[in-house]
Design a protein around this motif. Structure first.
Motif, mmCIF file in Angstrom:
data_model
loop_
_atom_site.group_PDB
_atom_site.id
_atom_site.type_symbol
_atom_site.label_atom_id
_atom_site.label_comp_id
_atom_site.label_asym_id
_atom_site.label_seq_id
_atom_site.Cartn_x
_atom_site.Cartn_y
_atom_site.Cartn_z
ATOM 1 N N ILE A 1 0.737 -1.292 -0.011
ATOM 2 C CA ILE A 1 0.036 0.048 -0.151
ATOM 3 C C ILE A 1 0.852 1.177 -0.034
ATOM 4 C CG2 ILE A 1 -1.601 1.415 1.397
ATOM 5 C CD1 ILE A 1 -2.898 -1.393 2.349
ATOM 6 N N GLY A 2 1.892 1.260 1.060
ATOM 7 C CA GLY A 2 2.865 2.318 0.974
ATOM 8 C C GLY A 2 3.689 2.647 -0.680
ATOM 9 N N SER A 3 3.934 1.656 -0.909
ATOM 10 C CA SER A 3 4.759 1.674 -2.094
ATOM 11 C C SER A 3 3.905 2.055 -3.312
ATOM 12 C CB SER A 3 5.671 0.399 -2.514
ATOM 13 O OG SER A 3 4.529 -0.503 -2.611
ATOM 14 N N THR A 4 2.726 1.412 -3.269
ATOM 15 C CA THR A 4 1.794 1.786 -4.515
ATOM 16 C C THR A 4 1.447 3.469 -4.425
ATOM 17 O OG1 THR A 4 1.001 -0.392 -4.604
ATOM 18 C CG2 THR A 4 -0.521 1.503 -5.502
ATOM 19 N N THR B 1 2.684 6.305 -7.825
ATOM 20 C CA THR B 1 1.801 6.780 -8.700
ATOM 21 C C THR B 1 2.382 7.323 -10.008
ATOM 22 O OG1 THR B 1 1.471 8.817 -7.272
ATOM 23 C CG2 THR B 1 -0.103 7.053 -6.961
ATOM 24 N N LYS B 2 3.557 7.915 -9.807
ATOM 25 C CA LYS B 2 4.091 8.440 -10.855
ATOM 26 C C LYS B 2 4.360 7.281 -11.709
ATOM 27 C CE LYS B 2 8.179 11.249 -12.385
ATOM 28 N NZ LYS B 2 9.394 11.818 -11.733
ATOM 29 N N GLU B 3 5.314 6.275 -11.507
ATOM 30 C CA GLU B 3 5.842 5.232 -12.199
ATOM 31 C C GLU B 3 4.116 4.373 -12.841
ATOM 32 O OE1 GLU B 3 8.858 7.070 -10.125
ATOM 33 O OE2 GLU B 3 7.161 6.002 -9.221
ATOM 34 N N LEU B 4 3.369 4.302 -12.102
ATOM 35 C CA LEU B 4 2.058 3.320 -12.528
ATOM 36 C C LEU B 4 1.309 4.085 -13.342
ATOM 37 C CD1 LEU B 4 1.478 1.752 -8.996
ATOM 38 C CD2 LEU B 4 2.437 0.514 -11.055
ATOM 39 N N LYS B 5 1.504 5.300 -13.475
ATOM 40 C CA LYS B 5 0.603 6.245 -14.413
ATOM 41 C C LYS B 5 0.728 5.616 -16.036
ATOM 42 C CE LYS B 5 -0.901 10.680 -15.861
ATOM 43 N NZ LYS B 5 -0.282 12.236 -15.761
ATOM 44 N N ILE C 1 12.289 0.894 -12.714
ATOM 45 C CA ILE C 1 11.790 1.422 -11.680
ATOM 46 C C ILE C 1 10.099 1.382 -11.742
ATOM 47 C CG2 ILE C 1 11.672 3.664 -12.705
ATOM 48 C CD1 ILE C 1 11.633 5.002 -9.796
ATOM 49 N N VAL C 2 9.677 1.152 -13.140
ATOM 50 C CA VAL C 2 8.202 1.152 -13.453
ATOM 51 C C VAL C 2 7.937 -0.418 -13.151
ATOM 52 C CG1 VAL C 2 6.526 1.119 -15.174
ATOM 53 C CG2 VAL C 2 8.157 2.647 -15.048
ATOM 54 N N ILE C 3 8.941 -1.375 -13.602
ATOM 55 C CA ILE C 3 8.738 -2.905 -13.446
ATOM 56 C C ILE C 3 8.613 -3.039 -11.973
ATOM 57 C CG2 ILE C 3 9.732 -5.091 -13.673
ATOM 58 C CD1 ILE C 3 10.967 -4.123 -16.367
ATOM 59 N N PRO D 1 10.181 3.780 -3.117
ATOM 60 C CA PRO D 1 10.107 4.107 -4.407
ATOM 61 C C PRO D 1 10.978 5.351 -4.588
ATOM 62 C CG PRO D 1 8.254 3.268 -3.713
ATOM 63 C CD PRO D 1 8.887 3.339 -2.561
ATOM 64 N N ALA D 2 11.172 6.275 -3.493
ATOM 65 C CA ALA D 2 11.573 7.633 -3.369
ATOM 66 C C ALA D 2 13.065 7.360 -3.704
ATOM 67 C CB ALA D 2 11.274 8.439 -2.424
ATOM 68 N N ILE D 3 13.414 6.497 -2.763
ATOM 69 C CA ILE D 3 15.168 5.980 -2.923
ATOM 70 C C ILE D 3 15.327 5.361 -4.326
ATOM 71 C CG2 ILE D 3 16.776 4.613 -2.034
ATOM 72 C CD1 ILE D 3 15.484 4.769 0.648
ATOM 73 N N LEU D 4 14.656 4.766 -4.903
ATOM 74 C CA LEU D 4 14.765 4.000 -6.433
ATOM 75 C C LEU D 4 15.180 5.048 -7.465
ATOM 76 C CD1 LEU D 4 12.790 0.914 -6.531
ATOM 77 C CD2 LEU D 4 15.176 1.082 -6.345
#
Length: 252
Positions: free
Chosen positions: A57-60, A64-68, A172-174, A219-222
């Protein structure tokens, strides 16, 4: 449960959330923490799964930017892992997880190698892949969903490898897609285990809060770290975990 135990679980959750969202290795941090506070191994595994949902939940939310623009394929892949997870839970209720224990170290070692190898090519084009190959990849996702529900060790790393070969997206998207579909596979397993096993909810709560925080930060670190070091980091953790499971399966 004392305040110090709660803080210990919270910090363990943060570490697990970071490892999960970045390297799909949450259990390297969270599972030992649950054992350390006195939860039996079988119930620690189930309790860990209850808290692990909050990493996804936190990572999703953070991804949101990568999953768009990728939600359609994400939901498509999720169908396979969820169906597989249901199958895996049924197997777990029918057969002991020890059936898989001797094979797990080799699964994880292979995944670590593939994480490194898959980063060395940039020529994959899913539009040119033959239909039979895509069917094989999707079937593998189904199997990995079952693996997550049945045993689960380093399942996220193996899913990450499969997605690397099934889509052309950036790492990062994968990884963001992996976090979503693995989260749903874990959620299905959790719902089933809620009615078939025992979850230590009091300990799961601070662990879950920590995992949400770690999952959000990951995700912010990635976004700020080059892909190659991340792949090496994931592979290294995979080899460490593989060595541990090899020891427990063959040498202990």
């Amino acid at each position: 449960m004392t305040i110090w135990t709660a803080i210990f679980l919270l910090l363990g959750g943060v570490g697990g959330g970071l490892l999960s969202s970045i390297a799909s290795m949450a259990s390297l941090a969270s599972y030992p923490v649950l054992l350390a506070v006195g939860i039996p191994p079988v119930y620690a595994n189930v309790t860990n799964d209850a808290a692990l949902i909050w990493t996804s939940i936190g990572s999703t939310i953070s991804s949101t930017k990568e999953l768009k623009g990728h939600w359609k394929e994400t939901w498509f892949f999720t169908i396979f892992t969820v169906l597989g997870s249901i199958m895996g839970c049924i197997l777990l209720l029918s057969f002991p997880s020890s059936v898989f224990e001797k094979a797990v170290p080799f699964f994880i070692t292979f995944s670590g190698i593939m994480i490194l190898v898959s980063g060395k090519h940039n020529t994959l084009n899913t539009e040119k892949q033959p239909t039979w190959l895509r069917i094989v990849y999707l079937g593998t996702l189904l199997i990995m969903g079952a693996y997550t529900g049945y045993f689960g060790a380093a399942g996220g790393v193996i899913v990450l490898v499969i997605l690397t070969y099934i889509t052309n997206e950036k790492f990062i998207v994968i990884n963001a897609i992996k976090n979503v579909i693995s989260g749903f596979a874990n959620l299905v397993a959790l719902i089933i285990f809620m009615f078939t096993s025992h979850i230590y909810w009091l300990q799961a709560i601070p662990l879950a809060i920590g995992m949400f925080i770690g999952g959000y930060i990951g995700p912010a670190i990635l976004r700020r770290v080059p892909e190659k070091p991340v792949r090496i980091f994931i592979a290294t953790l995979a080899f460490v975990q593989s060595a541990y499971f090899f020891y427990t399966a063959y040498l202990r």
